[in-house]
Design a protein around this motif. Structure first.
Motif, PDB file in Angstrom:
ATOM      1  N   MET A 169      -9.493   0.111  -2.353  1.00 52.43           N
ATOM      2  CA  MET A 169      -8.319   0.287  -3.202  1.00 52.43           C
ATOM      3  C   MET A 169      -7.155   0.881  -2.409  1.00 52.43           C
ATOM      4  N   LEU A 170      -7.425   1.887  -1.581  1.00 56.16           N
ATOM      5  CA  LEU A 170      -6.361   2.500  -0.780  1.00 56.16           C
ATOM      6  C   LEU A 170      -5.787   1.508   0.221  1.00 56.16           C
ATOM      7  N   PRO A 183       2.589  -3.038  -1.944  1.00 49.79           N
ATOM      8  CA  PRO A 183       3.200  -1.863  -2.585  1.00 49.79           C
ATOM      9  C   PRO A 183       2.990  -1.878  -4.096  1.00 49.79           C
ATOM     10  N   LEU A 184       2.740  -0.701  -4.615  1.00 50.33           N
ATOM     11  CA  LEU A 184       2.507  -0.533  -6.040  1.00 50.33           C
ATOM     12  C   LEU A 184       3.587   0.385  -6.597  1.00 50.33           C
ATOM     13  N   ILE A 185       4.174   0.021  -7.701  1.00 48.90           N
ATOM     14  CA  ILE A 185       5.225   0.829  -8.309  1.00 48.90           C
ATOM     15  C   ILE A 185       4.595   2.043  -8.974  1.00 48.90           C
ATOM     16  N   CYS A 186       5.233   3.178  -8.801  1.00 47.86           N
ATOM     17  CA  CYS A 186       4.746   4.439  -9.369  1.00 47.86           C
ATOM     18  C   CYS A 186       4.708   4.349 -10.889  1.00 47.86           C
ATOM     19  N   LEU A 232       4.497   3.467  -4.525  1.00 50.67           N
ATOM     20  CA  LEU A 232       3.542   4.484  -4.076  1.00 50.67           C
ATOM     21  C   LEU A 232       3.230   4.229  -2.611  1.00 50.67           C
ATOM     22  N   ARG A 233       2.962   5.290  -1.879  1.00 51.16           N
ATOM     23  CA  ARG A 233       2.537   5.124  -0.489  1.00 51.16           C
ATOM     24  C   ARG A 233       1.338   6.032  -0.227  1.00 51.16           C
ATOM     25  N   VAL A 234       0.507   5.620   0.703  1.00 56.50           N
ATOM     26  CA  VAL A 234      -0.696   6.360   1.049  1.00 56.50           C
ATOM     27  C   VAL A 234      -0.511   6.932   2.447  1.00 56.50           C
ATOM     28  N   THR A 235      -0.628   8.251   2.552  1.00 61.84           N
ATOM     29  CA  THR A 235      -0.512   8.926   3.836  1.00 61.84           C
ATOM     30  C   THR A 235      -1.653   9.919   3.962  1.00 61.84           C
ATOM     31  N   SER A 236      -2.456   9.765   4.980  1.00 58.57           N
ATOM     32  CA  SER A 236      -3.593  10.659   5.235  1.00 58.57           C
ATOM     33  C   SER A 236      -4.499  10.796   4.016  1.00 58.57           C
ATOM     34  N   GLY A 237      -4.744   9.702   3.336  1.00 62.47           N
ATOM     35  CA  GLY A 237      -5.644   9.723   2.193  1.00 62.47           C
ATOM     36  C   GLY A 237      -5.024  10.326   0.942  1.00 62.47           C
ATOM     37  N   VAL A 259      -2.100   9.757  -2.074  1.00 61.11           N
ATOM     38  CA  VAL A 259      -1.198   8.804  -2.709  1.00 61.11           C
ATOM     39  C   VAL A 259       0.024   9.600  -3.169  1.00 61.11           C
ATOM     40  N   MET A 260       1.214   9.164  -2.710  1.00 58.94           N
ATOM     41  CA  MET A 260       2.425   9.929  -3.008  1.00 58.94           C
ATOM     42  C   MET A 260       3.548   9.005  -3.474  1.00 58.94           C
ATOM     43  N   CYS A 261       4.504   9.626  -4.156  1.00 63.16           N
ATOM     44  CA  CYS A 261       5.716   8.926  -4.577  1.00 63.16           C
ATOM     45  C   CYS A 261       6.894   9.868  -4.329  1.00 63.16           C
ATOM     46  N   GLN A 262       8.077   9.316  -4.152  1.00 60.25           N
ATOM     47  CA  GLN A 262       9.278  10.116  -3.935  1.00 60.25           C
ATOM     48  C   GLN A 262       9.615  10.977  -5.135  1.00 60.25           C
TER      49      GLN A 262
END
Length: 162
Positions: free
Chosen positions: A124-125, A132-135, A143-148, A150-153
């Protein structure tokens, strides 16, 4: 023809005494019913335990509980009279081994389930990174994945365990 079996039943009991089978069945039933306790102990131990410690996670407790329950039964003195020390020790060790096998089976099943969950989460990650998936909170940013994580602005922050 029925005479030899009647004669034999007078002098040598056929099969194991009833308390042994009662004890075996009670232990197996307690082990099945204690699955949650077993998995909680396994989780508390961190999932990776030395081979010797892993063998007796719950088996000893289950056997002691069933032994105490068996002793509280009214016919216990009769069963105690049937006790044959060397043979009974072998039977108890056999029951203990059955319980250890069942315990290991439960733990193995749990580990397979965890591994499957981790693989699904990783897929899934990876999918999120590729497409890209919309928040779902702000519906503006991807949404973006960084170091495991999931984050959004907008401030959405979902840590993952992989």
């Amino acid at each position: 023809m029925a005479e030899p079996s009647r004669h034999r039943s007078l002098y040598k009991p056929v099969g194991s005494p009833p308390w042994k089978e009662t004890f075996r069945q009670g232990c197996l039933e307690r082990m099945r019913n204690s699955r949650d306790r077993l998995l909680n102990k396994y989780r508390q131990a961190g999932g990776s335990m030395p081979a010797g410690a892993q063998k007796t996670l719950l088996v000893q407790e289950v056997m002691e509980e069933e032994w105490n329950a068996l002793q509280s039964v009214e016919s216990w003195p009769e069963a105690l009279a049937q006790l044959e020390e060397p043979m009974d020790l072998a039977v108890l060790e056999e029951i203990q081994q059955e319980l250890i096998d069942q315990e290991q089976s439960i733990i193995s099943e749990y580990e397979k389930s965890l591994q499957f969950d981790e693989e699904c989460l990783s897929i899934m990650l990876a999918e999120w990174e590729a497409n890209p998936l919309i928040c779902p909170v702000c519906t503006k940013y991807n949404l973006r994945v960084t170091s495991g994580v999931v984050m959004c602005q907008c401030g959405l922050y979902l840590p993952s365990h992989s």
